[in-house]
Write an enzyme that holds these catalytic residues in place. Structure first.
Site, PDB file in Angstrom:
ATOM      1  N   HIS A   1      -7.268  -8.788   4.510  1.00 54.26           N
ATOM      2  CA  HIS A   1      -6.190  -8.271   5.427  1.00 54.26           C
ATOM      3  C   HIS A   1      -5.804  -6.693   5.282  1.00 54.26           C
ATOM      4  CE1 HIS A   1      -2.244  -8.084   7.102  1.00 54.26           C
ATOM      5  NE2 HIS A   1      -2.359  -9.280   7.933  1.00 54.26           N
ATOM      6  N   PHE A   2      -6.678  -5.914   5.846  1.00 56.34           N
ATOM      7  CA  PHE A   2      -7.845  -6.213   6.310  1.00 56.34           C
ATOM      8  C   PHE A   2      -8.873  -5.466   5.627  1.00 56.34           C
ATOM      9  CE2 PHE A   2      -4.499  -6.336   9.390  1.00 56.34           C
ATOM     10  CZ  PHE A   2      -4.947  -7.752  10.124  1.00 56.34           C
TER      11      PHE A   2
END
EC number: 4.2.1.59
Length: 151
Positions: free
Chosen positions: A58-59
């Protein structure tokens, strides 16, 4: 002659936090309590490291602390306040029971120090309603109304 008394901050270090909350790495999201007043409010910090497990997905190329983890950090801060306010048995827990009006205003990134502030709105029959604000460098990242239930 006026006498002023300066209030001394009530700090809770990580070792004591671990006696109050059942959470452990990687889900313990409060590093230190910087001050509190039983039954009213609490301020705390979470140092956000590049090594947080959530950042792998993420991410990967642009790591951002997930909003649900910000809300969980606020709920954990409230749990600490609740345990410091009430005499509770080791078997009692505070469960995250609800969230309303959550707003995310800026991302929280690796290297940020997330400041948490929770304030009790009301407490009734084991349910505590509170406001929570997470900020970085004085800038609000998230604010919400939340509820915890004692069981």
């Amino acid at each position: 002659m006026t006498v002023t008394t300066e209030r001394i901050a009530r700090i809770i270090e990580s070792k004591e936090i671990m006696t109050l909350l059942p959470h452990r790495y990687p889900f313990l999201l409060v590093d230190r309590v910087t001050d509190y007043e039983e039954g009213k409010w609490l301020t705390a910090i979470k140092n956000v490291s590049v090594n947080e497990p959530c950042f792998t997905g993420h991410f990967p190329d642009q790591p951002i602390l997930p909003g649900v983890l910000i809300l969980e950090a606020l709920a954990q801060a409230m749990g600490i306040l609740a345990f410091k306010t009430h005499e509770l048995s080791n078997k009692e827990l505070f469960y995250f029971a609800g969230v309303d009006e959550a707003r995310f205003k800026r991302p929280i990134l690796p290297g940020d120090q997330m400041m948490l502030k929770v304030e009790v709105i009301r407490e009734r029959r084991g349910i505590t309603a509170f406001t929570g604000v997470a900020s970085v460098n004085g800038e609000v990242a998230c604010e919400a109304k939340l509820m915890c239930a004692r069981r």
